[in-house]
Structures are given as C-alpha cells and as structure tokens.
Design a protein around this motif. Sequence first.
Motif, PDB file in Angstrom:
ATOM      1  N   GLY A   3       1.057  -0.992  -0.325  1.00 46.84           N
ATOM      2  CA  GLY A   3       0.334  -0.270  -0.261  1.00 46.84           C
ATOM      3  C   GLY A   3       0.914   0.891   0.136  1.00 46.84           C
ATOM      4  N   THR A   4       0.378   2.239   0.421  1.00 49.89           N
ATOM      5  CA  THR A   4       1.047   3.346   0.383  1.00 49.89           C
ATOM      6  C   THR A   4       1.474   4.878   1.559  1.00 49.89           C
ATOM      7  N   ALA A   5       0.671   3.383   2.589  1.00 50.32           N
ATOM      8  CA  ALA A   5       0.260   4.229   3.656  1.00 50.32           C
ATOM      9  C   ALA A   5       1.504   4.299   4.380  1.00 50.32           C
ATOM     10  N   ARG A   6       2.408   5.359   5.447  1.00 53.45           N
ATOM     11  CA  ARG A   6       3.385   5.434   6.258  1.00 53.45           C
ATOM     12  C   ARG A   6       3.328   5.872   7.346  1.00 53.45           C
ATOM     13  N   THR A   7       4.125   5.152   8.215  1.00 52.42           N
ATOM     14  CA  THR A   7       3.939   5.537   9.803  1.00 52.42           C
ATOM     15  C   THR A   7       4.813   4.788  10.637  1.00 52.42           C
ATOM     16  N   THR A   8       4.828   5.356  11.966  1.00 54.42           N
ATOM     17  CA  THR A   8       6.343   5.126  12.542  1.00 54.42           C
ATOM     18  C   THR A   8       4.966   4.595  14.301  1.00 54.42           C
ATOM     19  N   LEU A   9       6.022   3.535  14.774  1.00 56.88           N
ATOM     20  CA  LEU A   9       5.504   3.117  16.602  1.00 56.88           C
ATOM     21  C   LEU A   9       7.152   3.808  16.743  1.00 56.88           C
ATOM     22  N   SER A  10       6.737   4.290  18.008  1.00 57.19           N
ATOM     23  CA  SER A  10       7.454   4.469  19.242  1.00 57.19           C
ATOM     24  C   SER A  10       8.134   3.502  19.957  1.00 57.19           C
ATOM     25  N   LEU A  11       9.033   2.671  20.313  1.00 54.16           N
ATOM     26  CA  LEU A  11       9.568   1.520  20.654  1.00 54.16           C
ATOM     27  C   LEU A  11       9.735   1.590  22.287  1.00 54.16           C
ATOM     28  N   PRO A  12       9.136   0.993  22.474  1.00 54.11           N
ATOM     29  CA  PRO A  12       9.073   1.285  24.959  1.00 54.11           C
ATOM     30  C   PRO A  12      10.739   0.953  24.846  1.00 54.11           C
ATOM     31  N   SER A  13      11.887   2.374  25.658  1.00 51.34           N
ATOM     32  CA  SER A  13      12.365   2.072  26.028  1.00 51.34           C
ATOM     33  C   SER A  13      12.761   2.619  27.665  1.00 51.34           C
ATOM     34  N   GLY A  14      13.672   2.260  28.448  1.00 47.99           N
ATOM     35  CA  GLY A  14      13.472   3.411  29.716  1.00 47.99           C
ATOM     36  C   GLY A  14      14.868   3.477  29.622  1.00 47.99           C
ATOM     37  N   GLY A  15      16.036   4.156  28.325  1.00 50.35           N
ATOM     38  CA  GLY A  15      17.217   5.028  28.014  1.00 50.35           C
ATOM     39  C   GLY A  15      17.075   6.277  27.589  1.00 50.35           C
ATOM     40  N   SER A  16      17.785   7.027  27.826  1.00 47.99           N
ATOM     41  CA  SER A  16      17.883   8.391  27.361  1.00 47.99           C
ATOM     42  C   SER A  16      17.676   8.252  25.161  1.00 47.99           C
ATOM     43  N   LEU A  17      18.033   6.705  24.813  1.00 50.34           N
ATOM     44  CA  LEU A  17      18.002   6.876  23.367  1.00 50.34           C
ATOM     45  C   LEU A  17      16.608   5.947  22.941  1.00 50.34           C
ATOM     46  N   ARG A  18      16.277   7.478  21.951  1.00 49.16           N
ATOM     47  CA  ARG A  18      14.185   6.711  21.667  1.00 49.16           C
ATOM     48  C   ARG A  18      15.022   5.467  20.605  1.00 49.16           C
ATOM     49  N   PHE A  19      13.772   5.356  19.873  1.00 52.68           N
ATOM     50  CA  PHE A  19      14.525   4.134  18.428  1.00 52.68           C
ATOM     51  C   PHE A  19      13.013   4.331  18.123  1.00 52.68           C
ATOM     52  N   LYS A  20      12.227   3.928  17.330  1.00 52.79           N
ATOM     53  CA  LYS A  20      10.906   3.896  16.552  1.00 52.79           C
ATOM     54  C   LYS A  20      11.438   2.584  15.008  1.00 52.79           C
ATOM     55  N   LEU A  21       9.558   2.276  15.058  1.00 53.17           N
ATOM     56  CA  LEU A  21       9.427   0.785  14.340  1.00 53.17           C
ATOM     57  C   LEU A  21       8.855   1.780  13.008  1.00 53.17           C
ATOM     58  N   ALA A  22       9.362   1.987  12.059  1.00 43.57           N
ATOM     59  CA  ALA A  22       8.876   2.842  10.860  1.00 43.57           C
ATOM     60  C   ALA A  22       8.148   1.905   9.646  1.00 43.57           C
ATOM     61  N   ILE A  23       6.953   1.965   9.416  1.00 47.51           N
ATOM     62  CA  ILE A  23       6.092   0.876   8.666  1.00 47.51           C
ATOM     63  C   ILE A  23       5.894   1.984   7.514  1.00 47.51           C
ATOM     64  N   GLU A  24       6.411   1.807   6.115  1.00 45.85           N
ATOM     65  CA  GLU A  24       5.907   1.731   5.367  1.00 45.85           C
ATOM     66  C   GLU A  24       5.265   0.595   3.552  1.00 45.85           C
ATOM     67  N   GLY A  25       4.393   1.150   3.006  1.00 49.28           N
ATOM     68  CA  GLY A  25       4.194   0.361   2.413  1.00 49.28           C
ATOM     69  C   GLY A  25       2.191  -0.548   2.889  1.00 49.28           C
ATOM     70  N   ILE A  26       2.256  -0.245   4.445  1.00 53.42           N
ATOM     71  CA  ILE A  26       1.079  -1.222   4.565  1.00 53.42           C
ATOM     72  C   ILE A  26      -0.361  -0.641   3.621  1.00 53.42           C
ATOM     73  N   LYS A  27      -1.286  -1.200   3.707  1.00 50.79           N
ATOM     74  CA  LYS A  27      -2.232  -1.473   3.468  1.00 50.79           C
ATOM     75  C   LYS A  27      -3.516  -0.690   4.422  1.00 50.79           C
ATOM     76  N   SER A  28      -4.227   0.327   4.356  1.00 55.64           N
ATOM     77  CA  SER A  28      -4.322   1.439   4.878  1.00 55.64           C
ATOM     78  C   SER A  28      -5.540   0.601   5.935  1.00 55.64           C
ATOM     79  N   SER A  29      -6.280  -0.555   5.099  1.00 56.42           N
ATOM     80  CA  SER A  29      -7.125  -1.550   5.864  1.00 56.42           C
ATOM     81  C   SER A  29      -6.705  -1.800   7.265  1.00 56.42           C
ATOM     82  N   VAL A  30      -5.206  -2.028   7.192  1.00 56.18           N
ATOM     83  CA  VAL A  30      -4.459  -2.608   8.612  1.00 56.18           C
ATOM     84  C   VAL A  30      -4.676  -1.967   9.958  1.00 56.18           C
ATOM     85  N   VAL A  31      -4.988  -2.015  10.957  1.00 59.17           N
ATOM     86  CA  VAL A  31      -5.237  -1.783  11.960  1.00 59.17           C
ATOM     87  C   VAL A  31      -3.277  -1.853  12.490  1.00 59.17           C
TER      88      VAL A  31
END
Length: 481
Positions: A188-216
């Motif tokens: 698909g064409t949707a792009r979004t990011t999810l924050s990865l839970p982390s207790g440290g000072s460095l923050r990471f994210k999970l980026a998703i690209e091309g997922i179908k818009s019907s997927v939650v």
Amino acid sequence: MRVADLLADPALNIRLAAPGGPGRLARPIAWCAPSEHMDPTPFLSVNALLLTNGMGLNVKDYRIWDAYVERLMSVPVSGLVFGLGAAHRELPAGLVQACEAHGLPLLELPPEVPFVLVMRHVDQLIAAERYAELRTGWELADECTRLAAGGHSLAQVLERVATAINARVAVLDHNGFELMSAGTAGGGTARTTLSLPSGGSLRFKLAIEGIKSSVVLQPLLGPVAAVIAMQLSYTLGSRSPLHSREAARFMEGLYEARGTPTPALERYAVEAGFEPDGEWGAVLIGGAGEVAPVKLRTIAWRVRVGLQAEYRTVRFMEEAGLTTLLVQRSEAGMDLMDAVRKSFQDALELSAVVSECGSLGELPLVLQLARRRVGEPGLHQAPVADLAGVVEGLPGPGLVAMARRLLAPLMSDGGPALRETLEVYLRHSGNTREACGELFIHRNTLTYRLRKIEEMLRLDLGDGEVRATCLLALKIVAGGS
C-alpha cells in the motif's frame, strides 16, 4: 468495519443513496453517533458514523443542507445514515444533492429498522475486528519472542514482521537514522511510525512503509514493538560483550602479533569465518572524549549492520571504549570508507579510523597503526604506514641492542633531558622554533644541547640519514623497553 459492510447486511435493509467520493465506502467506522443537532460536529470525531432522523433539518433550502454536509466533511465522518419515518417520508433532495457534491456517503434507513439495531450491529463487528487484531498481534509477538529467545537476530525478527504485514519495516534511532530494515513497500502507500518502549536515553522507532490502509497498526504491532525494544535493549545496553569467542580470539591474537603470522593465527582466522589469503578491511570506533557507552555501542552496531549489506564476512570485538571490526569483501562493491561514512554522519563526536590491507601478515601492523589514530573526532582514513609501524615490523632482539648501544651515551647524568631534546627535535623535522616551544627552552639552550648530543654520539645531526637513524633508534628502544 467499513461503510460498505452496512450495505452487505440484508437484515438492516440499508439503501445507498449517494456513494460519496472515490474510496469513501471503504472508509473505516470508528463508532456510531446518533444526533439531531443542526451542527453535531462538536460531538463528533474522525470516522464517526452519524445517524439522524433530520428532525432539526426539515427545510427545503439547499444552502442549509449544503452547509450541514460541509460541516460533517470537515470532521470528517465516515458516512451519514438518514432514518425515514420520524420526520421525513423520503430523503430530502437537497441532502442527496449536497452529499453528492461533497463526496459524503449517504445511506437510507427504512422506517422499520431502528437506530439501535444499526448501532448494535456496528459495535459487534468492531468488537470482533478488535479481538481478531489483538489475537493476531499477540500471536505474532509470541512467534517473534520465540525467534529472539532462540538466538535469531533482530534482522530476522524484522523479516518475520515484514512478511506478516506485507510491508517494509525499519528500526530508526533517535536521529531518524535507519539502523536496519526488512521487507518491501508493496502492500500500500501508508507510512507511519510506532515508538519502541525504552527506558534509556536513546529513543528508537519502528517505521512502517507500504502497509495497507485497512490494517490497524497499534493492536497488531504493539506487542511486537515490545519484543523489538527488548532485543535493542540487550544489543545496545548489555554490559557483556556481544562479539563471538572466535572473533575475539582472532583479533586479540592480531593485536599481540608481530611480523609473520603464526599457524595459530591463521587457524583463528578460519575459525572466525575469514579467508587467511584474502584482502582485509578494518574499522576502529572509539570515543573522542567522554562518550556514553550506549552511544558508542549504538554507532558501532549501526556501522556493523551497514557493512553486513556490502561485505561477505563481518566480525567485531568490543573493548572498553573501542570496537574493532574486520571485513572481507565477496566481490568488488562500495568503498569501505564510503560504506562507513553512511553510518557515521551524525556521530562526529566519536572517532573512527578506516584501514585496508592485502594480506594477513600486514594486518597486525595495520591494526596497531589504526589504533594509534583513534581519538581524533570524526571519520578518518588511516595512513598506509607510519614510523612506529615500520619499527614494530622490524624483527630481532639484535636490532634493539644495537639501538640501545647507539643511544647509550645519553643514558648518563643529564641524559634524560638530552634524549628528550633529541626526540623532540627529530619529531619536528629539525624545526628549531617548534622544538623550543614544546621543550619550553631558549633557542641558545637548544643549540647548546644539540651540539653536546653530537659530541656524545659522535654524529652530525645535519645529515638527513643520521637524523633518520637516530629517530628509528629512539622508536626501537621505546618499543623494546
């Protein structure tokens, strides 16, 4: 739950009066919102399904209907269900015209079907979908947990996630730098990011690209994000070294080696996955000052992941404040310096030195040379050779004894100052001003000392070959003491 699903249920007997704009019937329904207000928008949220009998809208002026639908589209709602019988026997023509003009789906509900039936139907379908999403998400998380517990890498876990959602997924660090990815953006064409839970000072994210818009995403990938965060926490925050025993043994042997490699060193190379007769590349990453260990490990890990895409074999060894990576190329490709530069652009407070050589016999000296260069901020190419490297490569205790005998006169009373003067003078290539500045002495004092050194050693420091010999002797004695 989509707007089109309402039309597919014969028990509701809903008729489509206006399809709305392209793709509007596929828009999700978040909840049902019954309202008879002329302006219900303060009580609505995105993708609400508005249910109304039109009691407050018994008008014939098209402009009123047009303004009403325009307000609904500003939310925007997923659709409008208009119930007949209570206030209207048929759909107002102005409402149909306004919905067609603004692209809002208009559904006609017959008098015998109450709103409560529609609301119950929508709630049941949404609940069933949420349960299915949560179950799928936890099943995927369980599978990824088993992979991680079984020793599979983070890259393999990402590959499984990408396959499950038919999209491209990537881990981004706190600067948005892509550490690793898996899958392709073909769903698909949707792009979004999810924050990865982390207790440290460095923050990471999970980026998703091309997922179908019907997927939650949140119910599906929320549990998986926790698994990925745990792997990142171990990889970057563990106090234990992450290198393999074989790689550490080989690199420790390289740092201890001098001259021709021993059969044991060649065996260690094979056990670590290298070809002893191949060409070598080395990357040393350390701090240029006070750098948090997790920051150093993050960049070193990032470089290692990047190199694995370009090189057949990549191994590393961690020490306190320093990571050594060795690579061998499978075929001609990206230059090693360029491959490292991609991963080092936002970490200039660190120090990285890149070096290459053509044989295992050269590799120990190359590593020692690169190690001496670590500490200067930024990314640097190590020189092919330096004086210390040449000296370290010279075999034989006899050479050490010869150098000590040459410099022996400077070991007597007053010798340490004369030896330091000679070393500084030669290191500055005979530049009197620079030598005096480092020694903090007057020019006449330097001249006096140099004359005395020449008398004691019976040498002429004006001869370039003599100066080179003395410099080598100083290096040899320093290395052999």
